[in-house]
Design an enzyme around this catalytic site. Structure first.
Site, PDB file in Angstrom:
ATOM      1  N   CYS A 102       0.795  -1.228   0.000  1.00 54.29           N
ATOM      2  CA  CYS A 102       0.000   0.000   0.000  1.00 54.29           C
ATOM      3  C   CYS A 102       0.823   1.271   0.000  1.00 54.29           C
ATOM      4  CB  CYS A 102      -0.973   0.010   1.173  1.00 54.29           C
ATOM      5  SG  CYS A 102      -0.151   0.167   2.746  1.00 54.29           S
ATOM      6  N   ASP A 111       3.048   2.443   2.063  1.00 59.12           N
ATOM      7  CA  ASP A 111       3.484   3.032   3.327  1.00 59.12           C
ATOM      8  C   ASP A 111       5.008   3.034   3.408  1.00 59.12           C
ATOM      9  OD1 ASP A 111       0.841   3.182   3.975  1.00 59.12           O
ATOM     10  OD2 ASP A 111       0.892   1.630   5.525  1.00 59.12           O
ATOM     11  N   CYS A 165      -1.143   4.687   6.766  1.00 57.72           N
ATOM     12  CA  CYS A 165      -2.489   4.684   7.305  1.00 57.72           C
ATOM     13  C   CYS A 165      -2.434   4.632   8.827  1.00 57.72           C
ATOM     14  CB  CYS A 165      -3.251   3.486   6.765  1.00 57.72           C
ATOM     15  SG  CYS A 165      -2.534   1.931   7.272  1.00 57.72           S
ATOM     16  N   CYS A 222       0.242  -4.048   7.722  1.00 56.85           N
ATOM     17  CA  CYS A 222       0.823  -2.755   8.084  1.00 56.85           C
ATOM     18  C   CYS A 222       1.802  -2.916   9.240  1.00 56.85           C
ATOM     19  CB  CYS A 222      -0.268  -1.765   8.482  1.00 56.85           C
ATOM     20  SG  CYS A 222      -1.448  -1.486   7.165  1.00 56.85           S
TER      21      CYS A 222
END
Ligand code: PLP
Ligand code: PLP
Lengths: 131, 392, 392, 131
Positions: A39, A41, A64, A108
């Site tokens: 994603c 990050d 996020c 994450c």
């Protein structure tokens, strides 16, 4: 926190809204920068290490809520740990310390684990060069 | 905490006037419209047909060409699969745009098990479909083109009339997902030239759980739901009478109030747009600047991630949506569920797929004060996240 | 005129307590359950999951095994087609009873275009499925058995446990359409041993436009409606939140009030049954005398046609249903739509297919006075029609 | 009638609730009995005919609302007509006289037309035998 937002635990939201140890560090002993291909990050982790003990940790993260909260949590967990202890910190442990993450957000927390690994190997590399 | 709702593209509150009119159909007038031999059933059948006429009136259709469904997802599935199955002898090729809603895209992809093939036509950086590419994608076995009227994420309105002309010339059926536009801006099925059109109640202050498919006279579809032959056999199942009544009422209200609502939305949108341009550095507006929904502002900001923006905004009571991968499908189970917004990818938004993309969709009850409050708090949030970012 | 509603099998009024609980979800708590990043969405998601737990509670299921649908027709189509598509590699043979609802029968028949074959198993003169014939109809490629729990027209309750045992032994999936029973009599998916089960809100004082499919843990179906991955991907589409909340509330109420309702219905039913037996000559009760729904009385009278009976009764304010061919599908377009009741044919009712068949389905709010009024006027109506008949 | 019931016109309901000429006839000049195979309806039509003119008509019908109403209406239409005129009465005409029938019910009106045909041919057959 009473204003529980989203699918995140109160603890995640606390670390997201009030991240601990956010910021840069001059001349860190270990520096890791890792990105999450899923994603986009990115996390940068700074470590101050003395006599094999992590005295301080700082981070900067683009990402996020889960990415920011795990970054914050991992810095808290690192402080005071030996290198050997720190190496044993897994993303599951970070997620657990945050009272869990939604399944889809577990990736994450990998950022924190990888950031930690990268920072420690940077430290070990630098140390190897110096000594 | 006061809530400021800026996510009308995701759903809207049901207009209290609509709820009021629905109420008797739960309790005193609860009949089954198929029970034509007694009064409760007759009342129900009458209410159903009145609602149908009102929905037809909103989009310039005849009542008999309105099929009630449980929502837009069902209407889209019904149109795509129903037309495909009814025409599979003619061919098995379907054309979509690159930015269709999942309920169109995945309905079409589900047909691949029966040998249907999908071509997805690209859009330009504003999200407007490439008409040349559309024409080029047409094959001898193309039976259906399905293109949305307005995109939910970036607000762009597609050139439906031109697409309909191309389809008609080639004898291909054309379906438009008009969830974004019906009840918001004028939609006339005759002028648009569509063969089928999807609408949803809850996108313009009607109830959830009700939608409709317009099907032009003479177009056949194979039904998705078989059963008791309700809706002329196109869609079986005891009718959701309060829902249909609600959709009828809201269609009538939307028709009457549309001009003043649009005016109101355009004023707020411009305020928002200008305010953002002035206050936020490195902001990129998405979608078409003029061919767009009146209450819709979408953009992404560099160096601040979308979900984080949402969380901070929610903390201030501001409710809106992000097209960012991380914020969609949080209820998903696997990482693949986090796929980047297809729409942003299609319009060429650079590859940090968790960009700070936001969609603000204003509604009739938003006001200037709310927009100003947003403009007041948003820059600080962006700053805070940027300060946290490892990038310059 | 006072109306006496005796057609609860066709639909029921929504309980005012249910409407009350639904109301906030139209207006103040209108969020989209997928909008998890702000409060309106979170409230909605919470309400949705609470409703799911309540529905599960009514049928002894786990919340995660409840899939909300727009009604029983959708749930039946979803079960039949979804199981068929997901298992077509194993085989393409499906077994139904001769008395299934159209939404099961025609859903299964729609699969014939993809090579599926249907066997319909006969029932005895009470409408009970022939278990021997069922066993005999099983083939190596049988993937699904679908049998209804209770028949709407004649009230007979099928031996679901025995059927489930047969299915399980042979490794065949078993779906039961339990529209007639859920919320009326105790239904426990574990005890019944079903793999999938359909229920509808409006058959037990819940709203129209909402239903559910129970799907046992581990059973896969291919979805009927693709889209935004709601309902764990099994059923896409923005959730009908007021509807789901209503279904949840009504499930809870039904569970609590079921014993007293059943007691009440049994008293009225027996009154009706005895009264009819005493007052009407040449009356034939249909369905099983004891294995039947508590509020259900069905019969046919010789020499008086069903639609005519309905019309005369409606004139007296009494609302009920007939299974006679002439009274069904009045909205149909062709004579074929007037096909005789398959159920009456299946149980061997003689071939004047427009017989005077009536179904009285009592509800919780009916009372003794209403039953007595019916018993008072009905004999005269029968007499009048018999006097008009050319037969002796 | 204000209490319009079902899918039927007020006129259909009027003839259904208050059928005209319902009953039997002793020694009718023409008698027709027809059945509708689609739905099992049966109609018996009695005619009193003198000098080629239908003086009276009676019916008995087993059937639905449309069957009874068309039976009633056709007896009304027949009275006073000549045989030739009567032969021209179609089921459409009967349905129209009732302000229409739902499409799916049109077949019920065939009963009236066929009953009429049967009764007239019965009359003509009898007359042929006598003369
Ligand atoms: C453009 C578009 N089409 C279809 C749908 C599906 O509508 P629903 O979820 O109400 O079925 C949506 C939902 O947001 C949409 O935005
Ligand atoms: C036994 C049975 N199954 C399924 C259905 C279909 O339910 P719905 O029309 O509410 O979708 C009905 C409707 O009356 C029914 O009686």
């Amino acid at each position: 926190m009473t204003n529980k937002l989203g699918p995140y635990s109160d603890k995640v939201m606390d670390h997201f809204m009030n991240p601990r140890n956010m910021g840069e560090m001059e001349d860190p002993d270990g520096l890791g920068e890792v990105g999450n291909p899923v994603c986009g990050d990115v996390m940068r982790l700074y470590l101050r290490i003395k006599d094999g003990i992590i005295l301080d940790a700082k981070f900067k993260t683009f990402g996020c809520g889960a990415a920011i909260a795990t970054s914050s949590m991992v810095t808290e967990m690192l402080k005071g740990k030996t290198i050997e202890e720190a190496k044993k910190i897994t993303n599951q442990a970070v997620a657990e310390a945050l009272d869990g993450l939604p399944p889809v957000k577990m990736h994450c927390s990998v950022l924190a684990e990888e950031g930690l690994e990268a920072a420690i190997s940077d430290y070990e590399r630098k140390k190897g060069q110096i000594s | 905490m006061r809530k400021i709702f800026f996510d009308h593209i995701s759903t809207t509150p049901t207009d209290p006037r609509v709820v009021e009119e629905m109420l008797p159909y739960f309790t005193s007038q609860f009949g089954n419209p198929s029970s034509l031999f007694y009064e409760h059933g007759q009342q129900a059948a009458k209410a159903l047909e009145e609602a149908r006429a009102k929905v037809a009136g909103l989009i310039g259709a005849e009542a008999q060409n309105i099929i009630f469904t449980s929502g837009a997802t069902e209407a889209n599935n019904m149109a795509i699969k129903g037309i495909a199955w009814a025409n599979e002898d003619k061919g098995r090729h379907i054309i979509l745009s690159d930015i269709e809603h999942f309920s169109v895209l995945f309905a079409a992809q589900a047909l691949s098990r029966w040998g249907f093939e999908i071509t997805r036509v690209p859009v330009d950086s504003y999200g407007i479909i490439d008409l040349g590419a559309l024409k080029a994608s047409i094959r001898a076995d193309t039976i259906l083109i399905s293109i949305m009227h307005a995109n939910n994420e970036i607000g762009t309105i597609e050139p439906i009339v031109e697409i309909a002309n191309i389809a008609r010339e080639k004898g291909i059926l054309f379906h438009a997902d008009a969830v974004g536009t019906v009840g918001i801006i004028p939609v006339n099925v005759g002028e648009l030239g569509v063969d089928a059109l999807t609408l949803a109640g809850h996108s313009f202050y009607g109830p959830k759980g009700i939608g409709a498919l317009y099907l032009k006279q003479g177009i056949r579809i194979d039904p998705l739901l078989q059963g008791g032959f309700q809706e002329a056999g196109y869609r079986s199942g005891t009718e959701n009478l309060p829902g249909t009544v609600g959709l009828g009422v809201v269609a009538q209200i939307a028709k009457e109030e549309m001009p003043s609502r649009i005016e109101h939305l355009l004023i707020l949108r411009d305020l928002l747009w200008r305010g953002l341009s002035q206050r936020i550095q490195d902001i990129h507006f998405t979608g078409h600047p003029t061919q767009r929904l009146p209450g819709h502002v979408s953009f992404w900001v560099e160096n601040a991630e979308g979900e984080s923006l949402l969380l901070h905004l929610a903390f201030k009571g501001i409710e809106l949506a992000s097209g960012s991968a991380c914020s969609s499908n949080i209820r998903g189970r696997t990482e693949e569920d986090l796929a980047a917004s297809q729409v942003l990818t299609a319009i060429g938004v650079p590859s940090h797929i968790c960009t700070g993309s936001l969609t603000i969709s204003l509604g009739k009850d938003n006001n200037r004060e709310e927009v100003e409050y947003f403009l007041e708090v948003f820059p600080g949030i962006v700053e805070r996240l940027r300060a946290m970012s490892p990038w310059k």
